[in-house]
Enzyme design. Structure first.
Site, mmCIF file in Angstrom:
data_model
loop_
_atom_site.group_PDB
_atom_site.id
_atom_site.type_symbol
_atom_site.label_atom_id
_atom_site.label_comp_id
_atom_site.label_asym_id
_atom_site.label_seq_id
_atom_site.Cartn_x
_atom_site.Cartn_y
_atom_site.Cartn_z
ATOM 1 N N HIS A 30 43.567 48.205 37.878
ATOM 2 C CA HIS A 30 44.879 48.638 37.395
ATOM 3 C C HIS A 30 45.159 47.896 36.089
ATOM 4 O O HIS A 30 44.309 47.132 35.597
ATOM 5 C CB HIS A 30 45.963 48.372 38.444
ATOM 6 N N HIS A 33 44.299 44.192 35.709
ATOM 7 C CA HIS A 33 42.903 43.858 35.395
ATOM 8 C C HIS A 33 42.614 44.105 33.913
ATOM 9 O O HIS A 33 41.922 43.318 33.268
ATOM 10 C CB HIS A 33 41.957 44.754 36.200
#
Ligand code: PAF
Length: 295
Positions: A30, A33
């Site tokens: 997501h 990250h």
């Protein structure tokens, strides 16, 4: 982006990599990250990400089997984030023989998350040490969302004299304040609507610690902002009243997660929380020194 799956291929690819920046993940990426990738990108010549869902850090009743595996979408995102090398080993590449040697985390690893997820930090430290040995990074980035993991890994790097800089990436939040997490995908629409309450209750507790809010308001009692046990209890109670099953709300020192004394400077504390909505367990933490943007 090169995708390599074995230690030998990784070794060959990184032979002339210069300074290596590394972000280990379990996939299902997501924006949180991707922000870590961005942070790491600026720290090295070669950016390596890994995707490996590490069985060792899941308890027997946890979600290893249903942990979302979204490899193709993850690859597209990593490639868009200028990742040079994705290390995506299979289980046998990381654990060619059953892992009998494990990293024993310090007592900190038995508290907070470790108290509710026995063996979690042993599994995390063991795989992170293995990944560090395989990738040999100069710098590695971890999110502040997993605050205890960050502190435990920093300690491991220090005590094992690993020549790796550990860089922390700030928690990335949805517009309503919910910290981004792969596990948010498990929430039903009603739970998703309730989920930001974890961050707002922790933020409120942090404001009480700073003395921005008078924390005796709920009980009518007067008391200093340094009554940390009461702030923790009231925050947990608020979540319970809203239907959460609370594992902990805890005020700790930001750097080593030790328990504070009344004389500890409130700005050096963090409030951490873990609680379950339906079947989904969420964690979050707010540094007490961080004032929200709106004051
Ligand atoms: O934070 C995670 O995603 C995992 O704990 C990590 C660091 C990749 C180890 O499996």
């Amino acid at each position: 982006m090169d995708i390599v799956t074995t230690a030998a291929a990784l070794h060959a690819r990184l032979a002339d990599a210069g300074r290596i920046a590394f972000v280990p993940t379990m996939g299902n990426l997501h924006r949180g990250h991707l922000e870590l990738m961005r942070l790491a990108r600026s720290r090295g010549d070669t950016l390596v990400a890994s995707i490996f869902v590490n069985r060792l850090q899941f308890g027997p009743a946890e979600d290893f089997d249903r942990y979302p595996r979204t490899f193709d979408a993850d690859c597209a995102r990593l490639s868009d984030s200028s990742v040079d090398v994705l290390f995506a080993p299979g289980e046998r590449d990381v654990y060619p023989v059953p892992q009998q040697y494990r990293v024993k985390p310090p007592p900190l690893g038995e508290t907070l998350e470790g108290a509710f997820r026995p063996g979690f930090f042993e599994g995390v430290c063991t795989v992170v040490l293995k990944l560090f040995n395989l990738v040999a990074p100069d710098v590695a980035c971890f999110g502040e969302k997993d605050r205890q993991q960050l502190v435990v890994i920093r300690g491991m790097v220090r005590e094992f004299n690993l020549p790796i800089d550990i860089v922390a990436g700030p928690t990335v939040r949805e517009p309503d304040g919910l910290a981004m997490s792969s596990r948010n995908n498990y929430l039903t629409p009603a739970e998703r609507a309730e989920a930001p309450a974890l961050a707002s209750v922790l933020r409120e507790a942090a404001a009480q610690v700073r003395g921005d809010v008078h924390h005796g308001a709920r009980t009518g009692e007067l008391g200093g902002a340094r009554d940390y046990a009461r702030i923790e209890r009231e925050a947990a109670m608020l979540l319970t009243e809203r239907g959460w099953r609370v594992d902990y709300v805890a005020l700790r020192a930001l750097t080593d997660l030790s328990a504070p004394s009344p004389s500890t400077d409130p700005a050096t504390l963090v409030v951490l929380g873990a609680a379950t909505l339906g079947k989904t367990r969420l964690i979050d933490n707010i540094a007490c020194g961080d004032r929200p943007a709106d004051g």
